[in-house]
Scaffold this motif. Structure first.
Motif, mmCIF file in Angstrom:
data_model
loop_
_atom_site.group_PDB
_atom_site.id
_atom_site.type_symbol
_atom_site.label_atom_id
_atom_site.label_comp_id
_atom_site.label_asym_id
_atom_site.label_seq_id
_atom_site.Cartn_x
_atom_site.Cartn_y
_atom_site.Cartn_z
ATOM 1 N N ARG A 1 86.250 39.882 -16.513
ATOM 2 C CA ARG A 1 85.377 39.953 -15.335
ATOM 3 C C ARG A 1 86.171 40.436 -14.128
ATOM 4 O O ARG A 1 87.373 40.192 -14.006
ATOM 5 N N GLU A 2 85.484 41.123 -13.238
ATOM 6 C CA GLU A 2 86.141 41.659 -12.039
ATOM 7 C C GLU A 2 86.330 40.547 -11.017
ATOM 8 O O GLU A 2 85.388 39.816 -10.709
ATOM 9 N N VAL A 3 87.579 40.404 -10.486
ATOM 10 C CA VAL A 3 87.799 39.385 -9.449
ATOM 11 C C VAL A 3 88.099 40.028 -8.097
ATOM 12 O O VAL A 3 88.006 39.386 -7.058
ATOM 13 N N PHE A 4 88.465 41.324 -8.130
ATOM 14 C CA PHE A 4 88.860 41.983 -6.877
ATOM 15 C C PHE A 4 88.822 43.483 -7.107
ATOM 16 O O PHE A 4 89.035 43.943 -8.233
ATOM 17 N N ARG A 5 88.567 44.230 -6.033
ATOM 18 C CA ARG A 5 88.602 45.685 -6.160
ATOM 19 C C ARG A 5 89.510 46.245 -5.076
ATOM 20 O O ARG A 5 89.360 45.887 -3.903
ATOM 21 N N LEU A 6 90.462 47.091 -5.479
ATOM 22 C CA LEU A 6 91.372 47.685 -4.486
ATOM 23 C C LEU A 6 90.573 48.608 -3.572
ATOM 24 O O LEU A 6 89.813 49.454 -4.067
ATOM 25 N N PRO A 7 90.734 48.473 -2.253
ATOM 26 C CA PRO A 7 89.937 49.271 -1.322
ATOM 27 C C PRO A 7 90.291 50.771 -1.326
ATOM 28 O O PRO A 7 89.502 51.578 -0.893
ATOM 29 N N THR A 8 91.487 51.109 -1.817
ATOM 30 C CA THR A 8 91.943 52.505 -1.721
ATOM 31 C C THR A 8 91.409 53.349 -2.878
ATOM 32 O O THR A 8 91.373 52.879 -4.004
ATOM 33 N N ASP A 9 91.070 54.605 -2.580
ATOM 34 C CA ASP A 9 90.737 55.536 -3.660
ATOM 35 C C ASP A 9 92.054 56.083 -4.204
ATOM 36 O O ASP A 9 92.684 56.945 -3.597
ATOM 37 N N LEU A 10 92.472 55.554 -5.349
ATOM 38 C CA LEU A 10 93.818 55.857 -5.839
ATOM 39 C C LEU A 10 93.954 57.288 -6.349
ATOM 40 O O LEU A 10 95.057 57.819 -6.427
ATOM 41 N N THR A 11 92.849 57.927 -6.699
ATOM 42 C CA THR A 11 92.946 59.278 -7.269
ATOM 43 C C THR A 11 93.442 60.279 -6.221
ATOM 44 O O THR A 11 93.921 61.354 -6.554
ATOM 45 N N ALA A 12 93.322 59.916 -4.937
ATOM 46 C CA ALA A 12 93.721 60.841 -3.873
ATOM 47 C C ALA A 12 95.242 60.913 -3.699
ATOM 48 O O ALA A 12 95.746 61.787 -2.997
ATOM 49 N N PHE B 1 89.155 52.019 -12.311
ATOM 50 C CA PHE B 1 88.360 52.021 -11.082
ATOM 51 C C PHE B 1 89.047 51.214 -9.978
ATOM 52 O O PHE B 1 88.446 50.956 -8.941
ATOM 53 N N GLY B 2 90.290 50.747 -10.248
ATOM 54 C CA GLY B 2 90.988 49.935 -9.240
ATOM 55 C C GLY B 2 90.454 48.506 -9.198
ATOM 56 O O GLY B 2 90.617 47.801 -8.210
ATOM 57 N N ARG B 3 89.809 48.067 -10.285
ATOM 58 C CA ARG B 3 89.295 46.689 -10.327
ATOM 59 C C ARG B 3 90.350 45.787 -10.982
ATOM 60 O O ARG B 3 90.931 46.157 -12.001
ATOM 61 N N VAL B 4 90.572 44.625 -10.389
ATOM 62 C CA VAL B 4 91.454 43.635 -11.021
ATOM 63 C C VAL B 4 90.572 42.820 -11.961
ATOM 64 O O VAL B 4 89.629 42.150 -11.526
ATOM 65 N N MET B 5 90.853 42.932 -13.267
ATOM 66 C CA MET B 5 90.023 42.280 -14.280
ATOM 67 C C MET B 5 90.738 41.049 -14.829
ATOM 68 O O MET B 5 91.942 41.086 -15.068
ATOM 69 N N ASN B 6 89.986 39.987 -15.026
ATOM 70 C CA ASN B 6 90.568 38.731 -15.509
ATOM 71 C C ASN B 6 89.935 38.336 -16.842
ATOM 72 O O ASN B 6 88.750 38.517 -17.051
ATOM 73 N N LEU B 7 90.775 37.812 -17.740
ATOM 74 C CA LEU B 7 90.254 37.234 -18.970
ATOM 75 C C LEU B 7 90.853 35.840 -19.078
ATOM 76 O O LEU B 7 92.075 35.704 -19.153
ATOM 77 N N SER B 8 90.014 34.814 -19.007
ATOM 78 C CA SER B 8 90.570 33.469 -19.211
ATOM 79 C C SER B 8 89.963 32.892 -20.472
ATOM 80 O O SER B 8 88.766 32.998 -20.700
ATOM 81 N N VAL B 9 90.825 32.311 -21.284
ATOM 82 C CA VAL B 9 90.388 31.771 -22.563
ATOM 83 C C VAL B 9 90.222 30.275 -22.406
ATOM 84 O O VAL B 9 91.164 29.576 -22.051
ATOM 85 N N THR B 10 89.031 29.784 -22.632
ATOM 86 C CA THR B 10 88.864 28.329 -22.664
ATOM 87 C C THR B 10 88.579 27.989 -24.118
ATOM 88 O O THR B 10 87.884 28.722 -24.814
ATOM 89 N N LEU B 11 89.157 26.900 -24.551
ATOM 90 C CA LEU B 11 89.124 26.592 -25.982
ATOM 91 C C LEU B 11 87.718 26.370 -26.514
ATOM 92 O O LEU B 11 87.397 26.721 -27.625
ATOM 93 N N ASP B 12 86.838 25.767 -25.677
ATOM 94 C CA ASP B 12 85.552 25.350 -26.225
ATOM 95 C C ASP B 12 84.482 26.440 -26.197
ATOM 96 O O ASP B 12 83.383 26.230 -26.663
ATOM 97 N N THR B 13 84.781 27.597 -25.636
ATOM 98 C CA THR B 13 83.735 28.626 -25.577
ATOM 99 C C THR B 13 84.169 29.854 -26.348
ATOM 100 O O THR B 13 85.348 30.065 -26.614
ATOM 101 N N ALA B 14 83.204 30.688 -26.638
ATOM 102 C CA ALA B 14 83.525 31.984 -27.245
ATOM 103 C C ALA B 14 84.219 32.825 -26.174
ATOM 104 O O ALA B 14 84.126 32.540 -24.980
ATOM 105 N N LEU B 15 84.883 33.863 -26.618
ATOM 106 C CA LEU B 15 85.639 34.700 -25.691
ATOM 107 C C LEU B 15 84.702 35.408 -24.718
ATOM 108 O O LEU B 15 83.753 36.063 -25.132
ATOM 109 N N GLN B 16 84.979 35.231 -23.427
ATOM 110 C CA GLN B 16 84.180 35.932 -22.412
ATOM 111 C C GLN B 16 84.650 37.382 -22.336
ATOM 112 O O GLN B 16 85.757 37.699 -22.732
ATOM 113 N N LYS B 17 83.818 38.210 -21.743
ATOM 114 C CA LYS B 17 84.261 39.580 -21.449
ATOM 115 C C LYS B 17 85.149 39.506 -20.218
ATOM 116 O O LYS B 17 84.973 38.618 -19.381
#
Length: 547
Positions: free
Chosen positions: A60-71, A42-58
């Protein structure tokens, strides 16, 4: 799923495969530990950060590319590079570059990606490297863009060339309005995708490891200047005079214009010098002779109006002169055939009649039988070049010879990326220091036998090592990941029975098999874990336990 872009039918060369087909879709943010990013469909920049004291997060979206890349039909994969702890460069693969102020990353509270610059920069590219620096109180970001472009002039090769565009974007403040604009654009061109290309932290230079050389493409004005230089050097190429020698004399022949008469020529001899001038012009040739002459016996005549012939009589008969006028390279020495054979004869004792006269001799220089097929790699040899950002000239060239390039890794994000080269059976890690001319490339770590081991892995796709050098790892195109730990001391004593010696430390090799049928698209190593990305899954492999 990950936004994978498959190669099109017109992207059929090895260079397309190297640049885009083997692209690492997983981006490691070296400024924050265990922080990875990828771009999804979907053109979303997804981030996964691992912190030692927590369970693994899903992720998360930090940014979305404005362009419709399928075109877009001819787009490449999106690419990201982390220029500093708060700046990111991003490309959507269509030829548009985004400069993003991200805030402190890896933490949803402080991380907010804002576009401060975005511009169409021509044909699609991927970001090879970027740096953020401050010069004369002005913040700049320099980015290196990689393209594989069609080359109409290249009829013998692949029909494509590689360009690296070095773009500098700088802060401009007009009436308190802070904006970022392009400050400089420069293009290098070469014939192979670079193994390594990085801008120095200060933004003053560039280092490239590549199989074929790169050079800056200059603007028209520079080209004209260069052509003048080239003309000048071409004119110099025709020798001004020819000279021959025997044991007791030297003969010089100089071409002179048709209309020159005897009265227009002035030749002065002295025991150690010669000067030849025509009419009122500056001397054609003058200077100190290599050895002294009997100046009273020297003569000159004009032959068939075309050439001036000068005879010098050597004071000391016998020795050959290596040059006529000391430091003058405008003449050409002509040797007659008898002199040639005389010299060949005198060198004869240094060579042998037979090609390999003594094959049974102790150490042969190289035993071809011992080399395995996987040791003979594709390329003859690569070179490491440093380019100066101001003069655009090469300041250092190192021929890497048989030291095959293996991978690059960021050990300290404030420094340039390190590169790992094969040295015989081992692999050595080198850290560039652009600001230390005496120690420009420092050897910082060794992975024993890694050069040999990786050569046998015919299906390897990515290689990496931990920033603390505790292990190296490689993955194949599908499923398998190999981890090579550094030697560690043993708690129990081990004997090598064959040699009867005690073994104090052992280096372990681990193999992980992923439960996935999709090809591996991304691979990153941190000091504690490996991240492996396939189309639909991100795997984490714990390699070292935290302190």
């Amino acid at each position: 799923a990950v936004a994978e872009v498959k190669l099109r039918d017109d992207q059929y060369t090895l260079d397309h495969m190297r640049a885009f087909g083997m692209y690492n879709y997983l981006h490691l943010d070296s400024w924050y530990q265990d922080n990875v990013y990828y771009v999804d469909q979907f053109g979303r920049v997804m981030n996964l950060s691992v912190t030692l004291d927590t369970a693994l997060q899903k992720p998360r979206e930090v940014f979305r590319l404005p362009t419709d890349l399928t075109a877009y039909d001819n787009r490449l994969c999106a690419s990201i590079h982390f220029s500093s702890s708060t700046w990111v460069t991003l490309s959507d693969g269509t030829g548009r570059l985004y400069l993003i102020k991200s805030g402190k990353r890896g933490n949803s509270a402080s991380e907010k990606w804002e576009i401060v610059f975005n511009e169409e920069l021509g044909s699609p590219f991927i970001i090879a490297h970027s740096v953020s620096f401050v010069k004369s109180d002005k913040h700049s970001v320099a980015v290196l863009l990689l393209r594989v472009e069609k080359d109409e002039l290249d009829t013998k090769g692949s029909g494509f060339h590689i360009t690296l565009e070095w773009v500098t974007i700088a802060e401009t403040s007009k009436e308190g309005d802070h904006r970022y604009d392009i400050f400089k654009r420069r293009v290098l061109q070469g014939k192979s995708v670079p193994h390594y290309a990085a801008i120095e932290p200060s933004g003053d230079g560039l280092m490239i490891v590549s199989y074929k050389p790169f050079k800056f493409m200059q603007d028209e004005d520079d080209k004209l200047e260069e052509n003048d230089d080239a003309k000048a050097t071409n004119e110099k190429k025709d020798p001004l005079y020819y000279w021959q020698q025997t044991e007791d004399d030297v003969t010089i022949t100089v071409h002179i214009p048709q209309d020159i008469t005897k009265d227009d020529i002035k030749v002065c001899f002295s025991p150690g010098n010669i000067c030849v001038a025509l009419k009122d012009q500056p001397p054609l040739m003058e200077g100190k002779l290599y050895s002294s002459v009997d100046h009273e016996s020297c003569t000159w005549i004009i032959r068939e109006n075309k050439s001036l012939e000068i005879s010098l009589i050597k004071k000391n008969e016998g020795p050959r002169w290596p040059e006529l006028i000391v430091g003058d390279t405008r003449g050409e020495f002509i040797m007659d055939s008898s002199q040639c054979s005389e010299i060949t004869e005198s060198l004869m004792h240094l060579t042998s009649e037979v090609m390999n006269p003594n094959p049974e001799k102790e150490n042969p220089p190289c035993n071809a039988q011992e080399l395995e097929e996987c040791d003979a790699f594709l390329e003859d040899s690569a070179s490491l070049c440093r380019f100066d950002g101001d003069t655009l000239k090469v300041t250092h060239v190192i021929n890497l010879g048989s030291n095959q390039y293996l991978f690059s890794v960021v050990v300290d994000p404030r420094e340039m990326p390190c590169f790992c080269l094969r040295h015989d059976v081992d692999a050595l890690l080198w850290q560039p220091h652009s600001d230390q001319p005496e120690n420009m490339w420092e050897h910082i770590a060794t992975f024993n036998a890694l050069g040999y081991v990786q050569a046998s892995k015919q299906d390897k796709k990515f290689m990496a090592c931990a920033p603390d050098y505790s292990y190296a790892a490689l993955c194949e195109c599908l499923r398998r990941v190999f981890i090579y730990r550094q030697p560690t001391p043993l708690s129990t004593v081990l004997y090598n029975r064959k040699e009867g010696r005690q073994v104090g430390q052992v280096a372990k090799q681990l193999v992980a098999t992923l439960e996935a049928n999709d090809p591996i698209l991304g691979f990153q190593a941190t000091s504690e874990r490996l991240f492996v990305l396939t189309t639909k899954t991100l795997f984490l492999i714990k390699v070292n336990s935290g302190n």
